[in-house]
Design an enzyme around this catalytic site. Structure first.
Site, mmCIF file in Angstrom:
data_model
loop_
_atom_site.group_PDB
_atom_site.id
_atom_site.type_symbol
_atom_site.label_atom_id
_atom_site.label_comp_id
_atom_site.label_asym_id
_atom_site.label_seq_id
_atom_site.Cartn_x
_atom_site.Cartn_y
_atom_site.Cartn_z
ATOM 1 N N PHE A 175 -66.434 16.186 30.650
ATOM 2 C CA PHE A 175 -66.419 16.678 29.267
ATOM 3 C C PHE A 175 -65.151 17.495 29.012
ATOM 4 C CE2 PHE A 175 -70.746 15.881 30.494
ATOM 5 C CZ PHE A 175 -71.202 15.092 29.446
ATOM 6 N N HIS A 176 -64.060 16.913 29.399
ATOM 7 C CA HIS A 176 -62.771 17.533 29.120
ATOM 8 C C HIS A 176 -61.674 16.477 29.238
ATOM 9 C CE1 HIS A 176 -63.217 18.017 33.588
ATOM 10 N NE2 HIS A 176 -62.022 17.460 33.518
ATOM 11 N N ALA A 177 -60.477 16.860 28.798
ATOM 12 C CA ALA A 177 -59.269 16.053 29.039
ATOM 13 C C ALA A 177 -58.252 16.984 29.684
ATOM 14 C CB ALA A 177 -58.736 15.503 27.720
ATOM 15 N N ARG A 237 -62.823 12.573 29.583
ATOM 16 C CA ARG A 237 -63.635 11.909 30.606
ATOM 17 C C ARG A 237 -65.012 12.558 30.747
ATOM 18 N NH1 ARG A 237 -59.502 13.774 34.105
ATOM 19 N NH2 ARG A 237 -58.334 13.096 32.288
#
Ligand code: T46
Length: 133
Positions: free
Chosen positions: A48-50, A95
């Site tokens: 839950f981040h890029a 992702r």
């Protein structure tokens, strides 16, 4: 660089298999950091981040999980379940990892050290930064 699945060299013989990964040879970056994810018995989603700049290769050594990638234009879901393949995850790709089997082990090779300020943890910020690029 796009996110993509790559085949890794698998040396298989009667003793078993050996898989070799060399920075800037069979993956397109130098390796500065290695980490692995395991103990996924509770099947809790992760990610839950890029990343603003980080490039990584993810390899599922055991079990499986589903990796969802989102580059702001399209989303794709990949089942990671083959230690003979890796997926290059480029910078500026959101992702998420889910559907872990209890025995899942994910190896990650990264082209930089751990830097919290390289993370984009808010999806609206991610979309905004994509527009600005
Ligand atoms: C990614 C996906 C695939 C460190 O101290 N050093 C490290 O190198 C890493 C990767 C993490 N950490 C610490 C930071 C957190 O306190 O380990 C803890 C768990 O990290 P995080 O919540 O970021 O884990 P994931 O699975 O959500 O994300 C990780 C990577 O951080 C990320 O870069 O792309 O795996």
């Amino acid at each position: 660089m796009e996110s993509k699945l790559i085949d890794l060299p698998v040396f298989k013989d009667h003793r078993g298999s050996l898989v070799a990964i060399e920075g800037q040879r069979n993956i397109p970056f130098e390796i500065k950091r290695i980490y692995y994810i395991l103990g996924t018995e509770n099947n809790e989603p992760r990610g839950f981040h890029a990343h603003k700049n980080l490039q990584q290769l993810m390899v599922c050594l055991k079990g499986s999980c589903v990796l969802t990638l989102d580059n702001g234009k399209s989303k794709s879901k990949v089942l990671l379940n083959n230690p003979g393949q890796g997926i290059i995850v480029d910078k500026m790709v959101w992702r998420e990892m889910s559907e872990f089997t209890k025995d899942c082990i994910i190896l990650v090779l990264a082209n930089d050290y751990y830097k919290e300020d390289d993370y984009i943890r808010n999806y609206q910020d991610f979309k905004y930064l994509l527009k600005m690029n």
